[in-house]
Design a protein around this motif. Structure first.
Motif, short mmCIF file in Angstrom:
data_model
loop_
_atom_site.label_atom_id
_atom_site.label_comp_id
_atom_site.label_asym_id
_atom_site.label_seq_id
_atom_site.Cartn_x
_atom_site.Cartn_y
_atom_site.Cartn_z
N LYS A 91 5.13 11.63 -7.44
CA LYS A 91 6.60 11.50 -7.50
C LYS A 91 7.09 10.32 -6.69
O LYS A 91 7.98 9.57 -7.14
CB LYS A 91 7.26 12.80 -7.02
CG LYS A 91 7.08 13.96 -7.99
CD LYS A 91 7.80 15.21 -7.51
CE LYS A 91 7.65 16.35 -8.51
NZ LYS A 91 8.34 17.59 -8.06
N ASP A 92 6.55 10.13 -5.49
CA ASP A 92 6.95 8.99 -4.67
C ASP A 92 6.53 7.68 -5.31
O ASP A 92 7.26 6.69 -5.28
CB ASP A 92 6.34 9.10 -3.27
CG ASP A 92 6.93 10.24 -2.46
OD1 ASP A 92 8.04 10.70 -2.80
OD2 ASP A 92 6.28 10.68 -1.50
N TYR A 93 5.34 7.67 -5.90
CA TYR A 93 4.84 6.46 -6.55
C TYR A 93 5.75 6.07 -7.71
O TYR A 93 6.12 4.90 -7.87
CB TYR A 93 3.42 6.71 -7.05
CG TYR A 93 2.68 5.47 -7.51
CD1 TYR A 93 1.68 4.91 -6.71
CD2 TYR A 93 2.94 4.88 -8.75
CE1 TYR A 93 0.98 3.79 -7.14
CE2 TYR A 93 2.25 3.76 -9.17
CZ TYR A 93 1.27 3.22 -8.36
OH TYR A 93 0.59 2.09 -8.79
N ALA A 94 6.10 7.05 -8.55
CA ALA A 94 6.97 6.77 -9.70
C ALA A 94 8.34 6.28 -9.25
O ALA A 94 8.90 5.34 -9.83
CB ALA A 94 7.13 8.03 -10.55
N VAL A 124 3.24 7.60 -15.00
CA VAL A 124 2.96 6.36 -14.26
C VAL A 124 1.85 5.56 -14.96
O VAL A 124 1.97 4.34 -15.15
CB VAL A 124 2.56 6.69 -12.81
CG1 VAL A 124 1.94 5.48 -12.13
CG2 VAL A 124 3.78 7.15 -12.03
N ARG A 125 0.77 6.24 -15.33
CA ARG A 125 -0.33 5.55 -16.01
C ARG A 125 0.12 4.92 -17.33
O ARG A 125 -0.28 3.80 -17.67
CB ARG A 125 -1.49 6.53 -16.26
CG ARG A 125 -2.25 6.92 -15.01
CD ARG A 125 -3.29 7.99 -15.33
NE ARG A 125 -4.26 7.52 -16.28
CZ ARG A 125 -5.40 6.89 -15.96
NH1 ARG A 125 -5.68 6.64 -14.71
NH2 ARG A 125 -6.24 6.51 -16.90
N ASP A 126 0.95 5.63 -18.05
CA ASP A 126 1.47 5.11 -19.32
C ASP A 126 2.23 3.81 -19.10
O ASP A 126 2.03 2.82 -19.83
CB ASP A 126 2.38 6.16 -19.96
CG ASP A 126 3.07 5.66 -21.21
OD1 ASP A 126 2.44 5.70 -22.29
OD2 ASP A 126 4.23 5.23 -21.11
N PHE A 155 0.85 -1.18 0.00
CA PHE A 155 0.00 0.00 0.00
C PHE A 155 0.89 1.24 0.00
O PHE A 155 1.81 1.36 0.81
CB PHE A 155 -0.92 0.00 1.22
CG PHE A 155 -1.94 -1.11 1.18
CD1 PHE A 155 -3.11 -0.97 0.46
CD2 PHE A 155 -1.72 -2.30 1.85
CE1 PHE A 155 -4.05 -1.98 0.40
CE2 PHE A 155 -2.65 -3.33 1.81
CZ PHE A 155 -3.82 -3.17 1.09
N VAL A 156 0.63 2.14 -0.94
CA VAL A 156 1.48 3.32 -1.13
C VAL A 156 0.64 4.58 -1.06
O VAL A 156 -0.59 4.55 -1.26
CB VAL A 156 2.22 3.25 -2.48
CG1 VAL A 156 3.18 2.08 -2.51
CG2 VAL A 156 1.23 3.14 -3.64
N GLU A 157 1.29 5.69 -0.79
CA GLU A 157 0.59 6.97 -0.70
C GLU A 157 0.25 7.49 -2.09
O GLU A 157 0.90 7.17 -3.08
CB GLU A 157 1.45 7.99 0.05
CG GLU A 157 1.70 7.64 1.50
CD GLU A 157 0.43 7.48 2.32
OE1 GLU A 157 -0.53 8.29 2.09
OE2 GLU A 157 0.36 6.57 3.16
#
Length: 352
Positions: free
Chosen positions: A296-299, A332-334, A290-292
């Motif tokens: 930027k943090d997700y990528a 990210v979606r790409d 589980f991520v926030e």
């Protein structure tokens, strides 16, 4: 690793290997690159062979400074503005190539992609080498991009002569690719916002990646790397699921006796927990992260998280909660849409 010290002897050894036509992997602020001397056609051919990369897929030439771009491409006023603003950094420009630039680099096209990375190890390598280094991501073609030296070694083994260590890439996904040939376009999104790029160059930019997504297929000519429908793929099938359908998909998997590894947002955890309780002895989730909800943090953690979920447990697939649709998340979606291309619940059920 913020206090990582660059070993100049390793940099010099890497340059010796590049000059000898060998391949060297090195970190950039985006992902690890697999480098070859961009002026050596035999080294470029070796790069394509090791990657398993089709010959019509161009690679990006990495340089140490803006002045060096003139040796490889023709810079328009707009291109120079973008370079002065975003370089060193995660931007690739597609520009008209100079006549001496090998079409092996460009996928047979009259354009070439150029970039100046900001990672200190990459800049040290490029400055010492003194010329262009062709460098796609340091992995087999179409697979998950590596963001650690260990991932490069695991994926390429002895096919690469040297792997430079360094600070973990801060961006985490590949560079934004902007074409200034013909209709100005963003061919591949990254973590630079389209509106910021347009504001600097003063041009209206077509978001070509959204057009191909809507049409459901790639352009017949591969104008830029990483733009095939299927790319950045883990070994396990990846299902990209919008939040409202997460519970439904997890229930269906559980009822079919299939398990998944899950990547979801922290604010969806209560929903996931309730589904797990409903499934009782048919729990469909093997591992979960589980991520926030921070782009930027997700990528930055995306490829590492997908690699972990791909290599952990015995799950049938990876389920990823679909990220938001605003421009900060386009890159990210790409990557996730291409990573999950061709995967569906139906295809999973047919394989049981």
């Amino acid at each position: 690793m913020s206090d990582f010290v660059i070993d100049q002897k390793e940099i010099e050894r890497s340059c010796e290997l590049l000059r000898a036509g060998q391949l060297v992997a090195f970190p950039t602020e985006t992902v690890y690159g697999l480098g070859a001397d961009a002026g050596n056609v035999d080294a470029i051919a070796k790069l394509y062979k090791v990657k398993g990369r089709p010959g019509n897929h161009p690679v990006i030439v990495h340089l140490s400074e803006l002045a060096a771009v003139d040796n490889w491409a023709y810079l328009s006023k707009e291109a120079r503005l973008l370079g002065e603003t975003f370089w060193p950094g995660p931007l690739t420009l597609i520009l008209p190539r100079k006549a001496h630039v090998s079409t092996l680099l460009t996928g047979g096209q009259d354009t070439v992609g150029v970039r100046i990375p900001s990672h200190p190890t990459a800049l040290a390598l490029l400055s010492t080498f003194g010329s262009g280094v062709a460098a796609p991501s340091a992995n087999k073609f179409g697979k998950l991009s590596p963001t650690t030296a260990a991932a490069v070694k695991e994926g390429l083994g002895e096919e690469v002569s040297m792997v430079l260590d360094g600070i973990t890439p801060d961006i985490g996904i590949e560079s934004t690719i902007v074409s200034l040939v013909g209709e100005p376009s963003i061919l591949r999104p990254g973590m630079l916002l389209p509106e910021d790029i347009a504001a600097v160059c003063g041009l209206e930019l077509k978001l070509a990646y959204l057009k191909s997504e809507a049409e459901g297929e790639s352009e017949p000519v591969v104008k830029a790397p990483g733009t095939l429908d299927s790319h950045y793929a883990p070994q396990r099938p990846l299902l990209l699921v919008e939040r409202g359908k997460l519970g439904e998909v997890l229930l269906e998997l559980g009822h079919k006796g299939l398990t998944c590894n899950l990547l979801a947002f922290a604010d969806s955890q209560s929903l996931i927990d309730s589904v797990a309780q409903d499934l009782a002895d048919k729990v469909s989730i093997d591992r979960s992260l589980f991520v926030e909800r921070q782009a930027k943090d997700y990528a930055r953690g995306l490829y590492g998280n997908l690699r972990h979920l791909d290599e952990t447990g015995a799950a049938s697939c990876i389920v990823v909660e679909e990220p938001p649709g605003d421009s900060a998340w386009h890159g990210v979606r790409d990557r996730l849409k291409r990573a999950g291309h061709g995967s569906s619940l139906q295809s999973l059920f047919l394989s049981v």
